[in-house]
Design an enzyme around this catalytic site. Structure first.
Site, PDB file in Angstrom:
ATOM      1  N   HIS A 366       1.494   2.589  -7.649  1.00 47.72           N
ATOM      2  CA  HIS A 366       1.065   1.469  -6.796  1.00 47.72           C
ATOM      3  C   HIS A 366       2.070   0.334  -6.727  1.00 47.72           C
ATOM      4  O   HIS A 366       1.711  -0.785  -6.367  1.00 47.72           O
ATOM      5  CB  HIS A 366      -0.250   0.885  -7.306  1.00 47.72           C
ATOM      6  CG  HIS A 366      -1.425   1.798  -7.177  1.00 47.72           C
ATOM      7  ND1 HIS A 366      -2.262   1.797  -6.080  1.00 47.72           N
ATOM      8  CD2 HIS A 366      -1.894   2.746  -8.004  1.00 47.72           C
ATOM      9  CE1 HIS A 366      -3.219   2.690  -6.247  1.00 47.72           C
ATOM     10  NE2 HIS A 366      -3.014   3.293  -7.411  1.00 47.72           N
ATOM     11  N   LYS A 557      -4.474 -13.168  -1.324  1.00 50.01           N
ATOM     12  CA  LYS A 557      -3.928 -12.103  -2.175  1.00 50.01           C
ATOM     13  C   LYS A 557      -3.482 -12.761  -3.469  1.00 50.01           C
ATOM     14  O   LYS A 557      -3.425 -13.994  -3.547  1.00 50.01           O
ATOM     15  CB  LYS A 557      -2.755 -11.396  -1.496  1.00 50.01           C
ATOM     16  CG  LYS A 557      -1.717 -12.370  -0.909  1.00 50.01           C
ATOM     17  CD  LYS A 557      -0.646 -11.668  -0.083  1.00 50.01           C
ATOM     18  CE  LYS A 557      -1.050 -11.286   1.308  1.00 50.01           C
ATOM     19  NZ  LYS A 557      -1.249  -9.871   1.542  1.00 50.01           N
ATOM     20  N   ARG A 558      -3.138 -11.958  -4.482  1.00 50.57           N
ATOM     21  CA  ARG A 558      -2.639 -12.563  -5.708  1.00 50.57           C
ATOM     22  C   ARG A 558      -1.393 -13.409  -5.399  1.00 50.57           C
ATOM     23  O   ARG A 558      -0.647 -13.123  -4.459  1.00 50.57           O
ATOM     24  CB  ARG A 558      -2.300 -11.476  -6.735  1.00 50.57           C
ATOM     25  CG  ARG A 558      -3.530 -10.898  -7.402  1.00 50.57           C
ATOM     26  CD  ARG A 558      -4.316 -11.921  -8.199  1.00 50.57           C
ATOM     27  NE  ARG A 558      -3.619 -12.273  -9.411  1.00 50.57           N
ATOM     28  CZ  ARG A 558      -3.931 -11.804 -10.621  1.00 50.57           C
ATOM     29  NH1 ARG A 558      -4.942 -10.969 -10.770  1.00 50.57           N
ATOM     30  NH2 ARG A 558      -3.253 -12.183 -11.684  1.00 50.57           N
ATOM     31  N   LYS A 563       5.196 -11.786  -2.654  1.00 52.78           N
ATOM     32  CA  LYS A 563       4.285 -11.881  -1.510  1.00 52.78           C
ATOM     33  C   LYS A 563       4.606 -13.093  -0.631  1.00 52.78           C
ATOM     34  O   LYS A 563       4.184 -13.174   0.512  1.00 52.78           O
ATOM     35  CB  LYS A 563       2.835 -11.957  -2.000  1.00 52.78           C
ATOM     36  CG  LYS A 563       2.383 -10.689  -2.742  1.00 52.78           C
ATOM     37  CD  LYS A 563       0.944 -10.803  -3.224  1.00 52.78           C
ATOM     38  CE  LYS A 563       0.501  -9.663  -4.125  1.00 52.78           C
ATOM     39  NZ  LYS A 563       0.074  -8.462  -3.373  1.00 52.78           N
ATOM     40  N   THR A 667      -3.955  -3.935   1.190  1.00 52.88           N
ATOM     41  CA  THR A 667      -5.212  -3.412   1.731  1.00 52.88           C
ATOM     42  C   THR A 667      -5.959  -4.530   2.438  1.00 52.88           C
ATOM     43  O   THR A 667      -6.758  -4.275   3.341  1.00 52.88           O
ATOM     44  CB  THR A 667      -6.096  -2.800   0.627  1.00 52.88           C
ATOM     45  OG1 THR A 667      -6.094  -3.677  -0.495  1.00 52.88           O
ATOM     46  CG2 THR A 667      -5.585  -1.440   0.210  1.00 52.88           C
ATOM     47  N   LYS A 671      -8.246  -4.820   6.104  1.00 57.54           N
ATOM     48  CA  LYS A 671      -9.554  -5.472   6.265  1.00 57.54           C
ATOM     49  C   LYS A 671      -9.502  -6.489   7.410  1.00 57.54           C
ATOM     50  O   LYS A 671     -10.437  -6.597   8.209  1.00 57.54           O
ATOM     51  CB  LYS A 671      -9.974  -6.152   4.952  1.00 57.54           C
ATOM     52  CG  LYS A 671     -10.190  -5.157   3.807  1.00 57.54           C
ATOM     53  CD  LYS A 671     -10.276  -5.821   2.431  1.00 57.54           C
ATOM     54  CE  LYS A 671     -10.073  -4.767   1.345  1.00 57.54           C
ATOM     55  NZ  LYS A 671      -9.783  -5.357   0.012  1.00 57.54           N
TER      56      LYS A 671
HETATM   57  C1  26V Z   1      -0.320  -3.709 -13.513  1.00 57.79           C
HETATM   58  C2  26V Z   1      -0.590  -4.239 -14.722  1.00 57.79           C
HETATM   59  C3  26V Z   1       0.486  -4.345 -15.671  1.00 57.79           C
HETATM   60  C4  26V Z   1       0.003  -4.548 -17.071  1.00 57.79           C
HETATM   61  C5  26V Z   1      -1.087  -5.535 -17.180  1.00 57.79           C
HETATM   62  C6  26V Z   1      -2.244  -5.243 -16.305  1.00 57.79           C
HETATM   63  C7  26V Z   1      -1.874  -4.671 -15.006  1.00 57.79           C
HETATM   64  C8  26V Z   1      -2.846  -4.552 -14.074  1.00 57.79           C
HETATM   65  C9  26V Z   1      -2.570  -4.021 -12.861  1.00 57.79           C
HETATM   66  C10 26V Z   1      -1.303  -3.604 -12.574  1.00 57.79           C
HETATM   67  C11 26V Z   1      -1.101  -2.971 -11.267  1.00 57.79           C
HETATM   68  C12 26V Z   1      -0.026  -3.529 -10.445  1.00 57.79           C
HETATM   69  C13 26V Z   1       0.140  -2.685  -9.253  1.00 57.79           C
HETATM   70  C14 26V Z   1      -0.787  -3.056  -8.127  1.00 57.79           C
HETATM   71  O1  26V Z   1      -1.787  -3.718  -8.237  1.00 57.79           O
HETATM   72  N1  26V Z   1      -0.413  -2.588  -6.983  1.00 57.79           N
HETATM   73  C15 26V Z   1      -1.085  -2.855  -5.749  1.00 57.79           C
HETATM   74  O2  26V Z   1      -1.859  -1.723  -5.426  1.00 57.79           O
HETATM   75  C16 26V Z   1      -2.531  -1.853  -4.190  1.00 57.79           C
HETATM   76  C17 26V Z   1      -3.372  -0.623  -4.010  1.00 57.79           C
HETATM   77  O3  26V Z   1      -2.569   0.490  -3.869  1.00 57.79           O
HETATM   78  C18 26V Z   1      -1.520  -2.030  -3.068  1.00 57.79           C
HETATM   79  O4  26V Z   1      -2.224  -2.224  -1.876  1.00 57.79           O
HETATM   80  C19 26V Z   1      -0.646  -3.229  -3.333  1.00 57.79           C
HETATM   81  O5  26V Z   1       0.382  -3.302  -2.372  1.00 57.79           O
HETATM   82  C20 26V Z   1      -0.016  -3.108  -4.705  1.00 57.79           C
HETATM   83  O6  26V Z   1       0.694  -4.289  -5.039  1.00 57.79           O
END
Ligand code: 26V
Length: 825
Positions: A366, A557-558, A563, A667, A671
């Site tokens: 992701h 968004k975050r 971003k 995403t 929406k």
């Molecule tokens: C990474 C980490 C790293 C360690 C700590 C906790 C944590 C929690 C979540 C993440 C995930 C980061 C990747 C992410 O959220 N990607 C997003 O995924 C979406 C669904 O596929 C996508 O639409 C976004 O573009 C993408 O940034």
């Protein structure tokens, strides 16, 4: 069991009287209160439990048919499920809305008030967690046998508050009023080990084997949640694990007479599922985080093997019965865990176990940010999971040996592909492990999947070209159109029938109506009503005043530098600067409401600064009478799923302005499109596909493309050059630097300005002029209200591709090879 001996499942009466009876019973016997004395929470809990009862028959028959048919299932392993409120979804799925409304009204209760009483389970950070929630909704709706596995965090994503415009985090105590949607099963708790050492021993045949002797263990208690499909389909299960101290823990220490120590130990164990980590891009490499990952994954595999599968199941057939989908690298430790179970616990040969294991997993990546790729130091992994580290080493050894055969004269390549990184510390690259173990690896939008193949995992794609595939993300039309935009849903259904709710491609049928003036008028009316609804929510929730007669320009968004919330901010500051200097007459400005919603990771200093700056600029602009209220900045605190549900349907313009090549998919962009907003965006993530579908003329494209970005970076990027040559940009940055938004204090936002001037990792300055120009095109287009509406209608009509039902179909056909199974009648 034969049909004759199958025990019956209770059903409920789908009538207003039936509902009222059940509701009062829950209130009196469940909550133990009389209607006249019941609090809003009492009534909410009683109603939630009543609604839940109505779904129970379908849930039980789903479970029963699954046990009987043993159809191949998907286990979606995800550290996050960002569910949002449950009540509305359950009402929709059970078809009870009208009955409930009428029933409650007959008791003098307002359904809306009870709706508002629900605290949303915020068990995710953002896109990745919400995607998991959309996917399980689609799987249930499409009758696909599946189970979601995750963590029941006691505290979800923090609650964001603003103090003087600065983000201050508060714990999200979402369980404080009780959670009527969960079914705890403490009797089914499973034990998970940690630490300790690995020992060698001889089995009964004298064969030397290795086994793990954990140093400590915890219990995982499963909490089941119903995942109801829309319109009478399956009710699948989401199983979230909560950590508890083992009895042995307690007894041992109790016997030693140290009561306080016993309690401390308990707290230690329970810490594992205490809180969701709020960083979603820079893994902190924290031990507790690894504990969380192993905890939920070990519980889930044990649950599936020991509880879900029949006792006599031949595990060699596991790949015919299950596919574990790895939602990013967070659950990847499941790979060595399954190997450990098969080799150490079931006594299998290594090769036999590996042959089965590598057929059971598929991996979704992701991200593209290198810093977001999880890597666990060997020192930490070896201390917490010594046997798993051994297993990973062996997987790697065999993989590298295989590579040396394939690439006999390319040791450099072999080293590059090693699951173990040597620098800066020895560490396990979880994405590589997932790629080696998975049958398939997918990215989440076309561009993202291509960049994965060409850049991040290029060596692996060269070695296993067929392993790599794309599945573009999607969103559930149930929550994000049907529930959140009832006005638009009604209009669509009136025009094309209600089939679109489960077959979103039918939205195509709206296309001709884009040219129908009466349809456009009604569409516009609905958008206006949605803006009014949002204005009401913002006034009540945040004390923010917005004017529905302005263009609603929304970025939610975050908060992350990639971003580029700062890009939008620079546009706002530039407009403001031109107005205050008289360069731009206020009467010539398109009235706009600039809305932001964003949480920053608590440790992400720059992101928190940017939030401070957005609020500071907002304060200045909103208080300046010279603007005559034509420009407003609205930044409600604590953006979450619930707020998204009113914000998105009210948007005219969707801001998707990440630096090309950085946003895996997005995403939110989907929406907005489905709710009739036009997009201003870069050629990034799923924006690319949105633009292809909606057409260039209905999309405000700007900015460098990914190859251009790569080229600029390659040549050496100098942001100050843009500052030197672009007067508008310089004025905007100078205005921020002057302290105009910080009471004259130049130091406050200096770090943001100097970061942009000296580093600007995400090329905001390079894209500034293109962005401003695109915004001018937005203004021009918006001036023709009726034509804007036509384009908005086309966005809805052409958005069907972005249903998560379609994403699920893609996963099913290309990755999972599973089949729908309707529950027994
Ligand atoms: C990474 C980490 C790293 C360690 C700590 C906790 C944590 C929690 C979540 C993440 C995930 C980061 C990747 C992410 O959220 N990607 C997003 O995924 C979406 C669904 O596929 C996508 O639409 C976004 O573009 C993408 O940034």
């Amino acid at each position: 069991m034969t049909a004759e001996t199958t025990p019956p499942i209770a059903t409920r009466e789908h009538t207003v009287e039936g509902f009222v009876r059940e509701f009062l019973r829950e209130l009196n016997f469940g909550q133990g209160v009389d209607l006249t004395r019941a609090s809003v929470n009492d009534k909410y809990l009683a109603m939630a439990r009543t609604v839940r009862h109505y779904l129970m028959t379908r849930w039980l028959s789903t479970l029963r048919s699954q046990a009987k048919l043993q159809a191949k299932s998907v286990a979606y392993l995800s550290a996050e499920f960002l569910l949002g409120r449950q009540l509305d979804n359950a009402l929709l799925a059970s078809g009870l809305e009208d009955i409930v409304k009428e029933g409650l009204a007959s008791l003098g209760i307002d359904l809306e008030e009870l709706r508002q009483a629900e605290i949303e389970p915020g068990l995710g950070n953002g896109g990745l967690g919400r995607l998991a929630a959309c996917f399980i909704d689609s799987l249930a709706t499409m009758n696909v046998p599946s189970i979601g596995y995750g963590i029941r965090y006691e505290y979800g994503i923090f609650k964001q508050t603003f103090v003087d415009g600065w983000q201050v985090e508060k714990p999200d105590d979402w369980l404080r009023l009780g959670s009527p949607w969960e079914f705890p099963h403490p009797e089914a708790a499973v034990k998970v080990g940690f630490g300790g050492h690995v020992e060698q021993y001889q089995d009964d045949d004298g064969v030397v084997k290795r086994r793990w002797v954990p140093g400590w263990s915890v219990l995982g208690v499963p909490y089941n949640y119903m995942v109801p499909g829309y319109d009478a389909g399956r009710v699948n299960t989401l199983r979230l694990w909560s950590a508890r101290a083992t009895r042995a823990f307690d007894l041992e220490i109790f016997n030693s007479g140290d009561y306080a120590e016993a309690v401390r130990a308990q707290t230690f164990a329970e810490n594992i599922s205490k809180v969701l980590y709020p960083e979603d891009s820079t893994p902190q490499g924290k031990e507790l985080r690894l504990q969380q990952q192993y905890f939920f994954v070990a519980c889930s595999i044990k649950d599936f093997v020991d509880q879900v599968l029949p006792a006599d199941f031949d595990l060699h057939k596991l790949p015919d019965r299950i596919v574990f989908q790895l939602n990013d690298t967070h659950p990847v430790i499941a790979v060595p865990e399954l190997m450990r179970v098969l080799v150490d616990e079931k006594g299998w040969e290594w090769d036999e176990a590996w042959a089965v294991t590598k057929q059971c997993f598929a991996y979704t990546c992701h991200t593209l940010l290198p810093e977001a790729l999880e890597v666990w130091p060997v020192e930490l992994l070896g201390r917490l999971l010594p046997r798993h580290l051994e297993i990973i080493y062996r997987i790697n050894d065999e993989f590298l040996a295989e590579l040396r055969v394939a690439y006999p004269n390319d040791e450099l390549r072999v080293r590059r592909m090693s699951i173990i990184a040597e620098y800066p510390v020895r560490a396990v690259r979880m994405a590589y492990l997932a790629t080696v173990a998975g049958t398939k690896v997918n990215g989440v939008a076309e561009l993202h999947s291509q960049l994965l193949r060409d850049k991040v995992l290029d060596d692996f794609a060269a070695y296993w070209p067929d392993k790599f595939t794309n599945v573009t993300n999607g969103v559930t039309p149930r929550r994000f159109v049907k529930l959140s935009n009832p006005g638009l849903s009604g209009l669509i259904t009136e025009a094309i029938g209600d089939g679109w709710v489960t077959d979103l491609d039918q939205l195509k049928g709206l296309e001709p109506l884009a040219d129908d003036a009466e349809f456009r008028r009604r569409f516009r009316e609905i958008k206006y009503a949605n803006k009014q609804r949002l204005a009401g929510v913002l006034a009540e929730r945040d004390n923010i005043v917005v004017n529905p007669d302005t263009l609603f320009d929304v970025m939610v968004k975050r908060l992350h530098e990639y971003k580029r919330q700062t890009l939008k901010l620079l546009h706002i500051v530039s407009l403001y600067e031109k107005i205050t200097t008289g360069e731009l007459a206020i009467g010539d400005v398109t009235p706009r409401t600039f809305a932001f919603g964003a949480k920053a990771a608590p440790g992400y200093v720059m992101a928190k600064q940017i939030i401070g700056l957005i609020n500071a600029v907002g304060r200045t602009i909103n208080d300046d009478p010279a603007l005559e209220g034509r420009l407003r900045v609205a930044f409600p605190a604590n953006y979450n799923v619930t707020l998204a549900e009113t914000l998105i349907p009210a948007a005219d313009l969707s801001e998707q302005i990440s630096l090309a090549g950085k946003e895996a998919s997005g995403t939110g962009n989907m929406k907005f499109m489905l709710n009739g907003a036009l997009t201003i965006g870069t050629d990034d993530g799923a924006n690319v596909e949105i633009r292809q579908l909606v057409g260039d003329e209905n999309f405000f494209l700007f900015g460098l493309t990914e190859p251009q970005v790569a080229e600029v970076v390659e040549r050496g990027y100098h942001p100050s050059a843009y500052y030197e040559t672009n007067l508008d940009l310089r004025n905007a940055l100078d205005l921020i630097a002057s302290g105009a938004f910080s009471g004259g204090d130049r130091a406050v936002f200096e770090p943001i300005v100097s970061n942009l001037l000296n580093e600007d990792r995400f090329l905001a300055l390079a894209d500034f002029q293109a962005y401003v120009d695109a915004q001018a095109r937005v203004d021009a287009a918006y001036a023709d209200t009726d034509d804007w509406t036509r384009r908005a209608v086309l966005n809805v009509a052409r958005g069907g591709f972005f249903s998560s039902d379609r994403s699920m179909r893609d996963y099913i056909e290309r990755i999972w090879h599973t089949y729908p199974v309707a529950p027994e009648a």
